[in-house]
Design an enzyme around this catalytic site. Structure first.
Site, PDB file in Angstrom:
ATOM      1  N   THR A 167       0.867  -1.146   0.000  1.00 38.94           N
ATOM      2  CA  THR A 167       0.000   0.000   0.000  1.00 38.94           C
ATOM      3  C   THR A 167       0.918   1.213   0.000  1.00 38.94           C
ATOM      4  O   THR A 167       2.108   1.077   0.182  1.00 38.94           O
ATOM      5  CB  THR A 167      -0.846  -0.133   1.297  1.00 38.94           C
ATOM      6  OG1 THR A 167      -1.541  -1.368   1.211  1.00 38.94           O
ATOM      7  CG2 THR A 167      -1.775   1.003   1.540  1.00 38.94           C
ATOM      8  N   THR A 219      -4.212   1.695  -2.313  1.00 39.32           N
ATOM      9  CA  THR A 219      -3.510   0.440  -2.556  1.00 39.32           C
ATOM     10  C   THR A 219      -4.121  -0.371  -3.686  1.00 39.32           C
ATOM     11  O   THR A 219      -5.263  -0.138  -4.090  1.00 39.32           O
ATOM     12  CB  THR A 219      -3.540  -0.417  -1.268  1.00 39.32           C
ATOM     13  OG1 THR A 219      -2.688  -1.545  -1.420  1.00 39.32           O
ATOM     14  CG2 THR A 219      -4.941  -0.914  -0.945  1.00 39.32           C
ATOM     15  N   ASP A 226      -9.182  -9.427   0.807  1.00 43.95           N
ATOM     16  CA  ASP A 226      -9.367  -8.831   2.139  1.00 43.95           C
ATOM     17  C   ASP A 226     -10.709  -9.198   2.772  1.00 43.95           C
ATOM     18  O   ASP A 226     -10.941  -8.917   3.946  1.00 43.95           O
ATOM     19  CB  ASP A 226      -9.207  -7.300   2.085  1.00 43.95           C
ATOM     20  CG  ASP A 226      -7.749  -6.876   2.263  1.00 43.95           C
ATOM     21  OD1 ASP A 226      -6.903  -7.751   2.535  1.00 43.95           O
ATOM     22  OD2 ASP A 226      -7.450  -5.680   2.113  1.00 43.95           O
ATOM     23  N   SER A 274      -7.309  -2.340   6.770  1.00 51.38           N
ATOM     24  CA  SER A 274      -6.580  -1.882   7.962  1.00 51.38           C
ATOM     25  C   SER A 274      -5.980  -0.494   7.743  1.00 51.38           C
ATOM     26  O   SER A 274      -5.219   0.002   8.575  1.00 51.38           O
ATOM     27  CB  SER A 274      -5.438  -2.849   8.286  1.00 51.38           C
ATOM     28  OG  SER A 274      -5.946  -4.127   8.552  1.00 51.38           O
ATOM     29  N   GLY A 327       1.346  -1.453   4.910  1.00 51.87           N
ATOM     30  CA  GLY A 327       1.802  -2.546   5.777  1.00 51.87           C
ATOM     31  C   GLY A 327       0.743  -3.567   6.131  1.00 51.87           C
ATOM     32  O   GLY A 327       0.914  -4.318   7.085  1.00 51.87           O
TER      33      GLY A 327
HETATM   34  N1  GLY Z   1      -5.223  -4.402   1.481  1.00 56.36           N
HETATM   35  C1  GLY Z   1      -4.811  -4.099   2.782  1.00 56.36           C
HETATM   36  C2  GLY Z   1      -5.812  -3.337   3.562  1.00 56.36           C
HETATM   37  O1  GLY Z   1      -6.683  -2.714   3.003  1.00 56.36           O
HETATM   38  O2  GLY Z   1      -5.771  -3.374   4.767  1.00 56.36           O
END
Ligand code: GLY
Length: 595
Positions: free
Chosen positions: A401, A419, A443, A473, A493
């Site tokens: 990301t 991301t 996700d 996240s 991360g």
């Molecule tokens: N793809 C990682 C997040 O959205 O947390």
């Protein structure tokens, strides 16, 4: 010794009194100085690293071309949103592993005029034809090849809707202006650096299923670019020009949409014309909490980031962290136990608030934190399998990301994380558009109790449903002090984003570090399952021994996060780009620049 001392003291009472008064005055001044320094985490000379300093605005990103593009907009009088949108489009060209048009993300904006923070949700969503068991094989196991590396893994992209909406509502420049640097860099190319070259070599095998990607990112479709060679992205330049001409409509209803739908049909994906046409970025209320007198604003669901950042801060507020000290065994123990409690709650209570009743106010309530805090054993680690998710409902009143932060001279601030999910997402480029597609469907919880690529366990709340947004996240965050932006931060991360942002805030507020020291300090992370305390190399071995004695399973792993932070103290901006990721050019590894 006594003699020498006596000799130094002037025994004349008038002169002695004057000296005494002078000394008292000096003492008072230095005391006031000390108190002021403690009040504000001044980017001072006490630290080892020195932040970038500026007076008229600042941009911090993972990439120098993007930072320079954003800075130029500020220079021309544009505001933080203008600069942020310009950065967002530029990163899609110069930082293709995470900067994107084919992904999604979240933006937090502090608007100085109305003294308000808004949260812009442009997260991807599931296509209308998605089903809860679409990633399960015949034996009921999750087929990660499908959920991560296929056209089925692609969520309906949100980035173009998000960036254009931000500009339209809060910006001052035209969309053409915001896209200009991106178009120029895509058309004329830019020199490949070691970081880009290395990341492409890493992804080569995964990318091979997409000839459109290989033709762009490898010479003659197979050979890696050498350092300094130009990466030209003509198709992407075309796509960006379409957006400049026709706005977000080009992507969601126009020529780009047609090409995405054709690619989906050919590759076995689910995204249809209707999915694209009905995508909307959403303006939401940010989550708000306080930490030791500072106001914390962050991203609400469908990101779990803000909720759990505030939950962990609430838990830690009950401990005298600054007295315990930075990265001491006791502080890390308390942080770890708090992280476990929050990630346990994440596994059950978080999902898209438009589909499931996320108990946001319970999760971020101080009273709930108080109840949870009593579960923390001060002396030893509680195994994760003894930590069930809590019951926040009782308190109801929810890799790769990239993050960038911008502050302008008008007092506005932007904190943006977006991301494609994995580095280069699915690795699939939509033919003749240059647009890489995300693999964000991973996700979702493909099956309750199963973990995603980051080892995060999700529950029913995050099960796949048509048009639902998958849990994230990402934690773009703005901290206010006395009602004004004090700190803008965020990080990539995956599951470690929340704890990385947490540590930036703790380092600044609890440990009084300047933003460069706060950024560079060694990080730790625990996410409930797997039950391991992950630490970066560089954590003192004595501390690791003490933590192991407390029952923690310490694992030394790769670096975590890549924060881009800006602090405002008085008339100055102080910034730091994380040294953990670099553009690979030795002369310019820091992409935080100011005016
Ligand atoms: N793809 C990682 C997040 O959205 O947390």
């Amino acid at each position: 010794m006594i003699k020498r001392l006596k000799g130094e003291i002037n025994l004349n009472p008038t002169v002695g009194m004057k000296k005494l008064l002078f000394c008292l005055l000096l003492l008072l001044c230095s005391l006031i100085g000390c108190i002021r320094a403690r009040e504000t985490a001044v980017p001072g000379h006490e630290g080892i690293f020195y932040p970038v300093v500026a007076r008229n605005g600042m941009v911090a990103t993972d990439n120098r071309y993007a930072t320079e593009a954003g800075l130029q907009v500020l220079r021309e009088g544009g505001n933080a949103v203008d600069a942020a949108v310009t950065v967002g489009f530029t990163l899609a060209v110069t930082y293709p592993r995470a900067g994107n048009l084919g992904g999604g993300g979240f933006m937090l904006v502090y608007l100085a005029k109305s003294n308000k923070v808004i949260a812009l949700d442009y997260r991807e969503k599931a296509p209308k034809a998605a089903t809860p068991d679409m990633f399960l094989d015949e034996s009921g196991n999750v087929d990660t090849e499908k959920s991560r590396h296929s056209y089925l893994a692609v969520g309906v992209p949100g980035t173009v809707a998000g960036l254009t909406l931000a500009l339209q509502k809060y910006g001052t420049i035209s969309l053409e202006r915001a896209l200009k640097p991106a178009i120029g860099l895509a058309e004329r190319g830019f020199p490949v650096d070691e970081y880009l070259r290395g990341s492409l070599i890493e992804v080569k095998e995964r990318m091979q299923s997409s000839s459109a990607s290989m033709e762009i990112f490898f010479k003659k479709g197979t050979v890696p670019y050498e350092l300094g060679e130009l990466l030209i992205q003509k198709d992407l330049a075309w796509g960006l020009k379409e957006i400049a001409k026709y706005g977000a409509g080009a992507f969601y209803r126009g020529e780009i949409a047609k090409k995405i739908v054709a690619a989906m049909k050919e590759g076995g994906g689910l995204i249809t014309k209707e999915d694209l046409a009905s995508y909307k970025a959403i303006i939401r209320e940010p989550v708000h909490g306080t930490y030791r007198g500072y106001d914390i604003y962050s991203m609400p669901p469908p990101s779990s980031g803000g909720v759990h950042l505030i939950q962990i801060l609430n838990l830690l507020e009950g401990f005298p962290i600054s007295e315990h000290g930075h990265n001491t065994a006791h502080t890390i123990h308390l942080m770890t136990e708090s992280m476990k409690l929050a990630y346990a709650d994440r596994s059950k209570n978080l999902g898209d608030p438009d589909f499931v009743p996320v108990p946001v106010s319970g999760l971020i309530s101080k009273r709930y934190a108080e109840e949870l805090r009593h579960k923390i054993n001060l002396y030893g680690a509680t195994p994760s399998n003894k930590i069930p998710p809590g019951n926040p409902m009782n308190y109801e009143e929810s890799d790769h990301t990239t993050h960038f932060s911008v502050m302008d001279k008008y007092g506005n601030a932007v904190s943006n994380t977006y991301t494609l999910n994995f580095s280069y997402g699915t690795g699939i480029t939509v033919s003749r558009t240059g647009i890489l597609l995300n693999n964000e469907m991973d996700d979702f919880s493909a099956k309750p109790g199963a973990s995603n690529a980051y080892g995060l366990i999700g529950g029913e709340y995050n099960a796949i449903q048509p048009e639902k947004r998958m849990l994230s996240s990402m934690t773009p965050t703005i901290v206010l002090k006395d009602g004004k932006p004090f700190l803008v931060t965020g990080s990539p991360g995956g599951s470690r984003i929340i704890t990385t942002v947490l540590q930036i805030i703790m380092n600044v507020i609890d440990h009084r570090m300047n933003i460069a020291d706060a950024t560079n300090a060694v990080r730790i992370h625990h996410q409930w399952f797997p039950d391991e305390l992950r630490v970066e190399k560089g954590l003192n071995m004595d501390i690791i021994r003490l933590l192991t004695e407390k029952g923690h399973k310490v694992v030394i792993g790769d670096v975590m996060g890549s924060t881009q932070s800006i602090m405002r103290v008085g008339d100055f901006f102080y910034g730091a780009s994380d040294p953990r990721s670099t553009g690979g050019l030795a002369w310019d590894t820091d992409f935080c620049l100011g005016l």
